[in-house]
Write an enzyme that holds these catalytic residues in place. Structure first.
Site, PDB file in Angstrom:
ATOM      1  N   SER A  73      17.655  51.147  14.089  1.00 18.73           N
ATOM      2  CA  SER A  73      17.372  52.150  14.952  1.00 18.73           C
ATOM      3  C   SER A  73      18.719  52.750  15.615  1.00 18.73           C
ATOM      4  O   SER A  73      18.799  53.718  16.326  1.00 18.73           O
ATOM      5  CB  SER A  73      16.484  51.964  16.084  1.00 18.73           C
ATOM      6  OG  SER A  73      16.814  50.733  16.748  1.00 18.73           O
ATOM      7  N   SER A 109      18.043  46.334  13.288  1.00 19.80           N
ATOM      8  CA  SER A 109      18.410  47.661  13.972  1.00 19.80           C
ATOM      9  C   SER A 109      20.266  47.681  14.085  1.00 19.80           C
ATOM     10  O   SER A 109      20.721  48.838  14.303  1.00 19.80           O
ATOM     11  CB  SER A 109      17.896  48.218  15.126  1.00 19.80           C
ATOM     12  OG  SER A 109      16.520  48.667  14.954  1.00 19.80           O
ATOM     13  N   LYS A 127      24.605  52.662  22.744  1.00 15.70           N
ATOM     14  CA  LYS A 127      23.297  53.023  22.403  1.00 15.70           C
ATOM     15  C   LYS A 127      22.349  53.413  23.474  1.00 15.70           C
ATOM     16  O   LYS A 127      22.270  52.681  24.446  1.00 15.70           O
ATOM     17  CB  LYS A 127      22.340  51.883  21.497  1.00 15.70           C
ATOM     18  CG  LYS A 127      21.073  52.156  21.135  1.00 15.70           C
ATOM     19  CD  LYS A 127      20.415  51.000  20.315  1.00 15.70           C
ATOM     20  CE  LYS A 127      19.204  51.502  19.566  1.00 15.70           C
ATOM     21  NZ  LYS A 127      18.533  50.246  18.838  1.00 15.70           N
TER      22      LYS A 127
HETATM   23  N1  GLN Z   1      13.316  48.836  11.676  1.00 12.93           N
HETATM   24  C1  GLN Z   1      12.656  47.878  12.519  1.00 12.93           C
HETATM   25  C2  GLN Z   1      11.509  48.453  13.449  1.00 12.93           C
HETATM   26  O1  GLN Z   1      11.115  49.470  13.264  1.00 12.93           O
HETATM   27  C3  GLN Z   1      13.451  47.354  13.533  1.00 12.93           C
HETATM   28  C4  GLN Z   1      13.884  47.920  14.575  1.00 12.93           C
HETATM   29  C5  GLN Z   1      14.930  47.345  15.498  1.00 12.93           C
HETATM   30  O2  GLN Z   1      15.532  46.245  15.351  1.00 12.93           O
HETATM   31  N2  GLN Z   1      15.061  47.701  17.021  1.00 12.93           N
HETATM   32  O3  GLN Z   1      10.823  47.734  14.032  1.00 12.93           O
END
Ligand code: GLN
Length: 482
Positions: A158, A182, A83
């Site tokens: 994400s 994420s 990532k």
């Molecule tokens: N969807 C969550 C957010 O928008 C989690 C994102 C993540 O785990 N990086 O913060």
């Protein structure tokens, strides 16, 4: 490129066997993997950058070790994607942001060092929501990722790119990051396995900070075994991260014996309210499989779950507003060409560089931390976080593992939720609680898709540092449901 992926059906173990039996060299395997991944990428936009030179160099080092009769490492020759929030020396790391479109880090994250020391071959960096903020990968400055299972749908976020490449067979395993879901949510949307280890299990050194008290690096794989092996390679204390834990790292693979007999498995009933009916059915079928295998399913309660999303979006935005202050036009970033004064440089660089979601979170975070609001919002959210962690601690006095859904619904259509941030935030409900508690949690695919053909994930959560039990449950389910 037509034809099947050279990575289809390959696992960490099968690649090792292929190398040791001289069926292929690591170099030719990496070359074929890269050619396929590059040719297929336009379908999903999952990779942002390929790293052919680095990959081939790593592969050649594996071949040389094998030629010398040395152990080529636990991840020998395995094509891995990373990532793009995890820094890689000499390899562009964008964090999905226009601000870092040309940023080339001077060092490697600890997880990167470890996986390369184990013989892993990094094919490239994967697309993600900007600074890991999002649930659909639509917040990337480099365009959304398409879900390989259904190209008109989001891969989740994400870490959407890291999940997509494993599902698309353009990498064997990958690294993602998880702050509030994420890793688990995109794994669930793409029909693969994704693991959020205990907070502190994997060093965060070189992971671009979003919300430091919640950020984790973790693995994606097509099987539990692959994910466990990748975690094994990167886990453990690192002096460069003061929050990395001293806890010894057990042999995860040794625990994969297919047995859950006598394990107490907790079912939080409140997690099954408000689910898309198919999602609930698939998860309950998985619970039945575990029961048939000899797991003892027990009802438990996690009563503070309804407050989790609110607490998370206060704590995470507060930390993000502080962490993102470093992107100021002086360091790392491209600087606004229009700015003439110091304050213009800060303002214009950040205004031009950050996308809407980052700006929204910086404003929200600065607000909840400001004098007069700190006690009402931030402090209260921290108290709620404590209560959520206590819910889990109490549940784990009765059970060894908890099973739950990952997301209230399967992968949604691209564009369906972009203009409704609140509904996007609410979709994180089942992943956020585990993140706030800092416990290990993972998503493993339920055996069949739902009636629309989309994958559904089963979430498994265990006590702090007990990844072993989590992997055991996931593996037993995977074996029984295949
Ligand atoms: N969807 C969550 C957010 O928008 C989690 C994102 C993540 O785990 N990086 O913060």
């Amino acid at each position: 490129m037509s034809g099947a992926s050279p990575l289809a059906g390959q696992t960490i173990d099968s690649i090792r066997t292929g190398l040791l039996q001289k069926q292929f060299s690591a170099e030719e395997f990496a070359q074929r993997a890269l050619a396929y991944a590059e040719a297929e990428n336009s379908k999903t936009n999952a990779y942002l950058t390929f790293s052919p030179e680095r990959a081939l160099e790593a592969a050649r080092a594996v071949d040389a070790k094998i030629a010398r009769g040395e152990d080529p490492g636990a991840l020998a020759g395995v094509p891995i994607a990373v990532k793009d929030v995890i820094v890689t020396r000499g390899l562009r790391t964008t964090c999905g942001s226009k601000l870092l479109a040309n940023y080339v880090p001077p060092y490697d994250a600890t997880a990167i060092q470890r996986l390369e020391q184990a013989g892993g071959v990094i094919l490239g960096k994967t697309n993600c929501d900007e600074f890991a903020m999002g649930s659909s990968n639509e917040n990337s400055a480099f365009g959304p990722v398409r879900n390989p299972v259904a190209l008109d749908r989001v891969p989740g976020g994400s870490s959407g790119g890291s999940a997509a490449v494993v599902a698309q067979d353009t990498a064997v395993v990958s690294l993602g990051s998880d702050t509030g879901g994420s890793i688990r949510q995109p794994a669930s949307f793409c029909g693969i396995t994704g693991v959020t280890p205990t907070y502190g299990r994997v060093s965060r050194y070189g992971l671009t900070a979003f919300a430091s008290s919640l950020d984790h690096i973790g693995p994606f794989g097509r099987t539990t075994r692959d994910a466990a092996q990748l975690l094994q390679a990167i886990a453990g204390r690192d002096e460069m991260d003061a929050t990395s834990a001293f806890a010894p790292v057990p042999d995860y693979v040794a625990a994969l014996d297919g047995s859950v007999k006598g394990l107490k498995i907790g079912l939080p009933r409140e997690y099954f309210e408000g689910l898309a009916s198919d999602t609930g059915d698939r998860v309950m079928e998985a619970v039945e499989v575990l029961r048939k295998l000899g797991g003892e399913v027990v009802d438990i309660q996690l009563p503070h779950t309804p407050y989790a999303v609110a607490a998370y979006y206060i704590i995470a935005t507060a930390e993000a507003s502080a962490n993102l202050a470093r992107f100021d036009g002086v360091r790392y970033t491209t600087r606004s060409a229009e700015a003439h004064t110091l304050s213009e440089m800060y303002r214009m660089t950040r205004d031009e560089g950050f996308g809407d979601e980052c700006k929204r979170r910086i404003m929200l975070g600065a607000y909840v931390l400001s004098a007069g609001y700190y006690d009402a919002y931030y402090l209260k959210a921290q108290k709620v976080r404590h209560l959520i962690a206590r819910d889990f601690a109490q549940a784990f006095e009765q059970v060894d593992a908890i099973v739950a859904p990952v997301s209230p619904f399967p992968a949604f259509k691209l564009g369906e939720k972009v203009n409704d941030p609140i509904s996007m935030y609410l979709s994180d409900i089942y992943t956020i609680t585990g993140s706030l508690a800092g416990i290990p949690c993972m998503s493993v695919p339920c055996s069949g898709p739902d009636t629309t053909g989309l994958p559904v994930g089963l979430q498994i959560l265990t006590r702090h540092f007990d990844e072993t039990t989590m992997f055991r449950v996931a593996h037993a389910y995977e074996m029984a449901s295949n």
